[in-house]
Design an enzyme around this catalytic site. Structure first.
Site, PDB file in Angstrom:
ATOM      1  N   ARG A  22       0.795  -1.226   0.000  1.00  0.00           N
ATOM      2  CA  ARG A  22       0.000   0.000   0.000  1.00  0.00           C
ATOM      3  C   ARG A  22       0.831   1.282   0.000  1.00  0.00           C
ATOM      4  O   ARG A  22       0.313   2.358  -0.268  1.00  0.00           O
ATOM      5  CB  ARG A  22      -0.962   0.004   1.199  1.00  0.00           C
ATOM      6  CG  ARG A  22      -2.192  -0.850   0.936  1.00  0.00           C
ATOM      7  CD  ARG A  22      -3.157  -0.782   2.080  1.00  0.00           C
ATOM      8  NE  ARG A  22      -2.735  -1.630   3.194  1.00  0.00           N
ATOM      9  CZ  ARG A  22      -3.251  -1.563   4.420  1.00  0.00           C
ATOM     10  NH1 ARG A  22      -4.190  -0.679   4.685  1.00  0.00           N
ATOM     11  NH2 ARG A  22      -2.831  -2.369   5.368  1.00  0.00           N
ATOM     12  N   GLY A 146      -7.343  -6.202  14.437  1.00  0.00           N
ATOM     13  CA  GLY A 146      -8.058  -7.337  15.007  1.00  0.00           C
ATOM     14  C   GLY A 146      -8.829  -6.896  16.254  1.00  0.00           C
ATOM     15  O   GLY A 146      -8.417  -5.980  16.961  1.00  0.00           O
TER      16      GLY A 146
HETATM   17  C1  UD1 Z   1      -1.786  -7.518  12.608  1.00  0.00           C
HETATM   18  C2  UD1 Z   1      -2.602  -8.404  13.567  1.00  0.00           C
HETATM   19  C3  UD1 Z   1      -3.862  -7.643  13.977  1.00  0.00           C
HETATM   20  C4  UD1 Z   1      -3.487  -6.330  14.607  1.00  0.00           C
HETATM   21  C5  UD1 Z   1      -2.624  -5.510  13.664  1.00  0.00           C
HETATM   22  C6  UD1 Z   1      -2.131  -4.278  14.354  1.00  0.00           C
HETATM   23  C7  UD1 Z   1      -2.107 -10.670  12.883  1.00  0.00           C
HETATM   24  C8  UD1 Z   1      -2.603 -11.870  12.178  1.00  0.00           C
HETATM   25  N1  UD1 Z   1      -2.953  -9.628  12.920  1.00  0.00           N
HETATM   26  O1  UD1 Z   1      -2.569  -7.358  11.450  1.00  0.00           O
HETATM   27  O2  UD1 Z   1      -4.619  -8.404  14.880  1.00  0.00           O
HETATM   28  O3  UD1 Z   1      -4.650  -5.614  14.936  1.00  0.00           O
HETATM   29  O4  UD1 Z   1      -1.475  -6.275  13.261  1.00  0.00           O
HETATM   30  O5  UD1 Z   1      -1.359  -3.527  13.473  1.00  0.00           O
HETATM   31  O6  UD1 Z   1      -1.017 -10.685  13.402  1.00  0.00           O
HETATM   32  N2  UD1 Z   1       5.109  -9.125   8.984  1.00  0.00           N
HETATM   33  C9  UD1 Z   1       6.246  -9.869   8.784  1.00  0.00           C
HETATM   34  N3  UD1 Z   1       6.133 -11.062   8.139  1.00  0.00           N
HETATM   35  C10 UD1 Z   1       4.944 -11.540   7.701  1.00  0.00           C
HETATM   36  C11 UD1 Z   1       3.787 -10.765   7.925  1.00  0.00           C
HETATM   37  C12 UD1 Z   1       3.906  -9.552   8.568  1.00  0.00           C
HETATM   38  O7  UD1 Z   1       7.357  -9.478   9.158  1.00  0.00           O
HETATM   39  O8  UD1 Z   1       4.938 -12.647   7.139  1.00  0.00           O
HETATM   40  C13 UD1 Z   1       5.246  -7.821   9.678  1.00  0.00           C
HETATM   41  C14 UD1 Z   1       4.868  -6.664   8.789  1.00  0.00           C
HETATM   42  O9  UD1 Z   1       6.017  -6.152   8.144  1.00  0.00           O
HETATM   43  C15 UD1 Z   1       4.308  -5.675   9.784  1.00  0.00           C
HETATM   44  C16 UD1 Z   1       3.743  -6.540  10.903  1.00  0.00           C
HETATM   45  O10 UD1 Z   1       4.340  -7.795  10.755  1.00  0.00           O
HETATM   46  O11 UD1 Z   1       5.304  -4.858  10.345  1.00  0.00           O
HETATM   47  C17 UD1 Z   1       2.229  -6.647  10.863  1.00  0.00           C
HETATM   48  O12 UD1 Z   1       1.844  -7.273   9.665  1.00  0.00           O
HETATM   49  P1  UD1 Z   1       0.523  -6.880   8.914  1.00  0.00           P
HETATM   50  O13 UD1 Z   1       0.382  -7.772   7.745  1.00  0.00           O
HETATM   51  O14 UD1 Z   1       0.480  -5.424   8.690  1.00  0.00           O
HETATM   52  O15 UD1 Z   1      -0.565  -7.294  10.007  1.00  0.00           O
HETATM   53  P2  UD1 Z   1      -2.020  -6.731  10.069  1.00  0.00           P
HETATM   54  O16 UD1 Z   1      -2.826  -7.292   8.999  1.00  0.00           O
HETATM   55  O17 UD1 Z   1      -1.962  -5.263  10.191  1.00  0.00           O
HETATM   56 CA    CA Z   2      -0.491  -3.427   9.466  1.00  0.00          CA
END
Ligand code: UD1
Ligand code: CA
Length: 455
Positions: A22, A146
């Site tokens: 995004r 969440g």
């Molecule tokens: C996540 C939470 C959600 C919470 C929100 C708050 C989960 C499943 N959901 O959702 O409950 O309200 O954060 O912001 O955890 N990342 C990695 N590797 C991955 C996936 C993500 O390093 O494989 C990192 C991303 O770079 C980011 C963070 O984890 O910094 C959060 O990931 P994102 O996909 O944004 O989670 P949300 O969908 O926002």
């Molecule tokens: Ca996020």
């Protein structure tokens, strides 16, 4: 307030591997600047303030660029495939398993989270018995976070992601911030048991329901300041965070004794230092590794970037980059100091002056539309209006030396390499192609020595 025992046994894992589509950017999201510092730097600093242990940074998308920017402040963990937040944390297992009692997880794209909140979370965790303590926020706007599920007794029973929440669940206003504290010995075995979500990811959030199913308590630290957990997913979020950080920085400097005339129009990077009783006028940008002394007057319409400005300096409507100004230096309006400009105490550069890679000695004056490049100028020299160092012959740059007390008449061209001796006077309109001995008077095109200054 901190409990040192708990902090010693605490490790922090910062997640930064996600793709962040995004942002629509070639640059990894966490390297976008926020008040002049990369986003990720905020989480790294917060983590570093919390414990003496180096934080672990989980990198994936843009890993090489992130490594280059963050350097050895952290220990890197590579997540080769982005299979979700649970999978991301799992990558730290070989480094942390069996080492620390407490593992804190937070995100690199949540720059406004304070060390204070994190340490309160760790504190709450160390007092409780459960394997998870999480940060939640009560917010009117759900931000795609969440939702926290609680039973009738008010105990946390799970987290439901917005994408799969029912309409009733969507109305819940207690949100999961994505910041947790885990018992290490509980965390690692359970992480490997996370179920695959319908989206094909391993959600860290599912650990909560797992703990509850085992009859364990999940504690939550509920905060009310939504700005702290503002996540940067796109550039509108980046702008919101920028506004918050700028305001904090400006308030900090005002409380330190710096006057800001209309702080909404003054942009100070997080990396800048400013002395007491300095006054800053609107449309002023202080950027990068910049230090401003006491009792300076900056602006309006001024940029100071990667520069050191001593006490009592005045800079008006000018651009200063990679320069050093000693004390009581006066620049502008409309001048440009470039890389390697070094102005000693009491130097005056008036309007339309440009100085690059040059030293101007104490008390030297350069009042009007002049260019000095690759020059070494002594003390109390007068650089007449329109003086130019012709430092470039089309292939190479050459030095100009102007010794103490020399007087350079208006519209003089100094064809480098060339030296003007101490106390020499150059007549207006001269083209100086040869060295002029100290104390002599020279003028003409090309300039010739016509006598001694005393005569
Ligand atoms: C996540 C939470 C959600 C919470 C929100 C708050 C989960 C499943 N959901 O959702 O409950 O309200 O954060 O912001 O955890 N990342 C990695 N590797 C991955 C996936 C993500 O390093 O494989 C990192 C991303 O770079 C980011 C963070 O984890 O910094 C959060 O990931 P994102 O996909 O944004 O989670 P949300 O969908 O926002
Ligand atoms: Ca996020």
């Amino acid at each position: 307030m901190k409990s040192p025992r708990a902090m010693n046994k605490t490790s922090i894992v910062i997640l930064a591997a996600g793709q962040s589509t995004r942002m629509k950017s070639e640059v990894p999201k966490v390297l976008h600047p926020l008040a002049g510092k990369p986003l990720v730097q905020y989480a790294v600093e917060t983590a570093t303030q919390l414990t003496s242990k180096k934080p672990l940074l989980v990198v994936g998308h843009g890993a090489d660029e992130v490594r280059r920017a963050v350097g050895d402040q952290v220990i890197y963990v590579e997540q080769r495939e982005q299979l979700g937040t649970g999978h991301a944390v799992l990558q730290a297992r070989p480094l942390l398993e069996g080492q620390h009692e407490t593992v804190v997880v937070c995100y690199a794209d949540m720059p406004l989270l304070s060390t204070d909140t994190l340490s309160r979370l760790v504190e709450l965790h160390s007092k409780g018995k459960g394997p998870i303590t999480m940060l939640t926020v009560h917010a009117d706007e759900p931000m795609g976070f969440g939702r926290i599920l609680r039973d009738e007794g008010g105990l946390v029973v799970g987290i439901v992601e917005e994408a799969v929440a029912t309409d009733t669940q969507k109305k819940i206003r207690e949100l999961n911030c994505g910041v947790y504290c885990f018992d290490g010995h509980w965390l690692w075995p359970h992480l490997t048991q996370l179920p695959l979500s319908p989206k094909g990811e391993y959600y860290l959030t599912d650990l909560v329901a797992m703990a509850v199913a085992e009859g364990q308590a999940v504690e939550a630290l509920k905060i009310s300041d939504v700005t702290e957990v503002l996540g940067i997913n796109d550039r509108t979020h980046l702008a919101q965070a920028e506004a918050v950080v700028r305001k904090r920085i400006n308030e900090r400097w005002m409380l330190e004794g710096v006057t800001l005339l209309d702080p909404t129009l003054i942009f100070i990077d997080a990396t800048v230092r400013i002395g007491q009783d300095t006054i800053i006028y609107p449309n002023t940008y202080l950027q990068g590794a910049t230090t401003i002394g006491r009792q300076c007057r900056l602006g309006p319409n001024t940029i100071v970037r990667n520069s050191t400005v001593g006490d009592g300096c005045t800079i008006e409507a000018s651009v200063i980059e990679g320069a050093i100004l000693e004390e009581d230096v006066d620049v502008g309006p409309f001048s440009h100091l470039r890389k390697g400009a070094h102005l000693a105490t009491g130097v005056h550069v008036g309007n339309f002056g440009e100085v690059k890679n040059s030293y101007l000695g104490p008390g030297t004056k350069m009042g009007h539309f002049s260019y000095l490049g690759d020059a070494t100028v002594g003390r109390e020299v007068n650089i007449g209006a329109g003086t130019i160092t012709c430092n470039y012959d089309g292939q190479r740059k050459h030095p100009t030396i102007i010794e103490d007390g020399a007087f350079i008449g208006s519209d003089t061209m100094l064809v480098a390499p060339v030296r003007v001796g101490a106390g020499a006077k150059i007549g207006a309109g001269s083209v100086v192609t040869h060295d002029i001995p100290p104390g002599s008077v020279a003028y003409g095109v090309p300039a010739r020595v016509r006598g001694k200054v005393e005569e």
